[in-house]
Design a protein around this motif. Structure first.
Motif, PDB file in Angstrom:
ATOM      1  N   TYR A  34      -3.142  44.070  10.661  1.00 31.24           N
ATOM      2  CA  TYR A  34      -4.078  43.744  11.241  1.00 31.24           C
ATOM      3  C   TYR A  34      -5.258  43.722   9.389  1.00 31.24           C
ATOM      4  N   GLY A  35      -5.179  42.773   9.481  1.00 32.31           N
ATOM      5  CA  GLY A  35      -5.949  43.162   8.073  1.00 32.31           C
ATOM      6  C   GLY A  35      -5.351  42.090   6.684  1.00 32.31           C
ATOM      7  N   ARG A  36      -3.917  42.254   6.774  1.00 24.96           N
ATOM      8  CA  ARG A  36      -3.311  41.802   5.406  1.00 24.96           C
ATOM      9  C   ARG A  36      -3.435  40.379   4.681  1.00 24.96           C
ATOM     10  N   GLU A  37      -4.356  40.975   3.573  1.00 24.78           N
ATOM     11  CA  GLU A  37      -4.550  39.853   2.661  1.00 24.78           C
ATOM     12  C   GLU A  37      -3.476  39.163   2.250  1.00 24.78           C
ATOM     13  N   GLU A  38      -1.875  39.099   2.184  1.00 19.55           N
ATOM     14  CA  GLU A  38      -0.633  38.325   1.490  1.00 19.55           C
ATOM     15  C   GLU A  38      -1.341  37.157   3.029  1.00 19.55           C
ATOM     16  N   ILE A  39      -1.383  37.302   4.532  1.00 18.33           N
ATOM     17  CA  ILE A  39      -1.621  36.703   5.343  1.00 18.33           C
ATOM     18  C   ILE A  39      -2.674  35.874   5.482  1.00 18.33           C
ATOM     19  N   VAL A  40      -3.235  36.140   4.888  1.00 20.59           N
ATOM     20  CA  VAL A  40      -4.634  35.817   4.614  1.00 20.59           C
ATOM     21  C   VAL A  40      -4.358  34.685   3.442  1.00 20.59           C
ATOM     22  N   GLU A  41      -4.291  35.311   2.810  1.00 19.47           N
ATOM     23  CA  GLU A  41      -4.006  33.756   1.705  1.00 19.47           C
ATOM     24  C   GLU A  41      -3.275  32.564   1.956  1.00 19.47           C
ATOM     25  N   ALA A  42      -1.807  33.366   2.987  1.00 15.67           N
ATOM     26  CA  ALA A  42      -1.446  32.376   2.732  1.00 15.67           C
ATOM     27  C   ALA A  42      -1.744  31.037   3.716  1.00 15.67           C
ATOM     28  N   VAL A  43      -1.882  32.146   4.665  1.00  9.96           N
ATOM     29  CA  VAL A  43      -3.375  30.521   6.154  1.00  9.96           C
ATOM     30  C   VAL A  43      -4.001  29.693   5.276  1.00  9.96           C
ATOM     31  N   ALA A  44      -5.249  30.898   4.989  1.00 12.87           N
ATOM     32  CA  ALA A  44      -6.207  30.081   4.116  1.00 12.87           C
ATOM     33  C   ALA A  44      -5.613  28.853   3.151  1.00 12.87           C
ATOM     34  N   ARG A  45      -4.261  29.060   2.448  1.00 12.89           N
ATOM     35  CA  ARG A  45      -4.063  28.400   1.854  1.00 12.89           C
ATOM     36  C   ARG A  45      -3.051  27.007   2.285  1.00 12.89           C
ATOM     37  N   GLN A  46      -2.181  27.311   3.287  1.00 12.77           N
ATOM     38  CA  GLN A  46      -1.608  25.925   3.903  1.00 12.77           C
ATOM     39  C   GLN A  46      -2.971  25.677   4.614  1.00 12.77           C
ATOM     40  N   MET A  47      -3.907  26.179   4.830  1.00  7.03           N
ATOM     41  CA  MET A  47      -4.777  25.614   6.053  1.00  7.03           C
ATOM     42  C   MET A  47      -5.725  24.409   5.103  1.00  7.03           C
ATOM     43  N   PRO A  51      -2.998  21.270   7.663  1.00  6.74           N
ATOM     44  CA  PRO A  51      -3.694  22.537   8.931  1.00  6.74           C
ATOM     45  C   PRO A  51      -2.051  22.228   9.350  1.00  6.74           C
ATOM     46  N   TYR A  52      -2.555  21.126  10.003  1.00  2.65           N
ATOM     47  CA  TYR A  52      -1.440  20.360  11.166  1.00  2.65           C
ATOM     48  C   TYR A  52      -0.381  19.373  11.183  1.00  2.65           C
ATOM     49  N   ALA A  53       0.213  19.367  11.695  1.00  2.00           N
ATOM     50  CA  ALA A  53       1.716  17.819  11.241  1.00  2.00           C
ATOM     51  C   ALA A  53       2.329  17.937  12.524  1.00  2.00           C
ATOM     52  N   ASN A  54       2.442  17.116  13.472  1.00  2.42           N
ATOM     53  CA  ASN A  54       3.630  16.981  14.562  1.00  2.42           C
ATOM     54  C   ASN A  54       5.171  17.332  13.733  1.00  2.42           C
ATOM     55  N   THR A  55       5.866  17.578  14.832  1.00  2.64           N
ATOM     56  CA  THR A  55       7.031  17.944  14.623  1.00  2.64           C
ATOM     57  C   THR A  55       7.899  17.542  15.627  1.00  2.64           C
ATOM     58  N   PHE A  56       7.061  16.288  16.166  1.00  2.00           N
ATOM     59  CA  PHE A  56       8.128  15.229  17.573  1.00  2.00           C
ATOM     60  C   PHE A  56       8.123  13.801  16.570  1.00  2.00           C
ATOM     61  N   PHE A  57       8.989  12.718  17.110  1.00  3.30           N
ATOM     62  CA  PHE A  57       9.448  11.367  16.960  1.00  3.30           C
ATOM     63  C   PHE A  57       9.870  11.915  14.906  1.00  3.30           C
ATOM     64  N   GLN A  58      10.979  12.675  15.152  1.00  3.56           N
ATOM     65  CA  GLN A  58      12.116  12.693  13.695  1.00  3.56           C
ATOM     66  C   GLN A  58      11.623  12.817  12.310  1.00  3.56           C
ATOM     67  N   PRO A  63       6.316  23.821   5.449  1.00  2.00           N
ATOM     68  CA  PRO A  63       6.754  25.113   5.785  1.00  2.00           C
ATOM     69  C   PRO A  63       7.676  25.506   7.273  1.00  2.00           C
ATOM     70  N   ALA A  64       7.719  23.872   8.326  1.00  2.00           N
ATOM     71  CA  ALA A  64       8.208  24.275   9.869  1.00  2.00           C
ATOM     72  C   ALA A  64       9.816  24.004   9.078  1.00  2.00           C
ATOM     73  N   ALA A  65      10.527  23.507   7.566  1.00  2.00           N
ATOM     74  CA  ALA A  65      11.797  22.992   7.535  1.00  2.00           C
ATOM     75  C   ALA A  65      12.280  24.567   7.012  1.00  2.00           C
TER      76      ALA A  65
END
Length: 224
Positions: A34-47, A51-58, A63-65
């Motif tokens: 818990y509290g790993r700053e590098e993870i917090v920073e990566a999540v915040a940067r991506q948000m 923050p979201y895009a579905n991977t349906f419909f080709q 990040p998913a790729a």
């Protein structure tokens, strides 16, 4: 009841200030601590970026790729596709449906049965709890659903082991029991076998070293 208020490293802290060692990593899913700053920073940067895009419909997103490419590089050669899910229950529900749809597409609609193991845990949704082999969960509303069958777990220290067997002999016995269930149901009726490499929620059950090699040998060439 206990209210968990914060966490750092391997420690939880409740609302009364008590520190608790999280020996289970949440529910097996916080193994980086818990509290790993590098993870917090990566999540915040991506948000901030996406923050979201579905991977349906080709459709996909970077990040998913990129993550899929990393996973398949580590996986065996025949594992070259990744389908991301929200949870283990969700993933196993999807696998359950996908396996049946696959055999429909292959012109073998009778292949609908699944084989699992007693005391296994595969999730808490209706299909995933049915795939699991926990009696307490099956007692809730008449699970498992139709088409799911269970065989013995490869637990040498548990109940039901014939006297005098070595762990290696017992591993072979349990592997052959699973294959015997395929023969009982008929190979043309079995869609898949689902099994944890190590049964986690069932008690961290590590099968004898003979179990997986024998099961792999017996299943070689079969369509399950």
């Amino acid at each position: 009841s206990r209210v968990i208020a914060r966490a750092k490293g391997v420690w939880l802290e409740d609302s009364d200030g008590n520190r608790i060692l999280d020996g289970m990593s949440g529910l097996w899913c916080c193994n980086l601590g818990y509290g790993r700053e590098e993870i917090v920073e990566a999540v915040a940067r991506q948000m901030r970026e996406l923050p979201y895009a579905n991977t349906f419909f080709q459709q996909t997103h970077p990040p998913a790729a990129e993550f899929a490419a990393e996973l398949t590089a580590l996986a065996p050669d025949h594992v070259n596709r990744v389908f991301f899910a929200n949870s283990g229950s969700d993933a196993n529900d999807t696998a359950f449906r996908l396996a049946r749809v696959y055999w429909d597409a292959m012109g073998k609609p009778s292949k609908k049965a699944f084989i699992s193991r007693r005391n296994a845990y595969h999730g808490s949704t209706v299909a995933a709890a049915s795939l699991g082999g926990m009696g307490a969960m099956h007692a809730q509303s008449g699970l498992p659903i139709e088409g799911i069958h269970h065989v013995g777990q490869p637990y040498w220290f548990g109940e039901g082991r014939p006297e005098g067997l070595t762990p290696e002999e017992f591993g072979v016995l349990r592997a052959r029991e699973l294959v015997a269930k395929i023969d009982e149901l008929g190979e043309d009726n079995v869609a898949a076998v689902i099994a944890e490499p190590i049964q986690g929620a069932g008690g961290v059950i590590i099968p004898p070293e003979s179990y997986w090699p024998e099961l792999s040998r017996l299943l070689a060439g079969r369509e399950v």
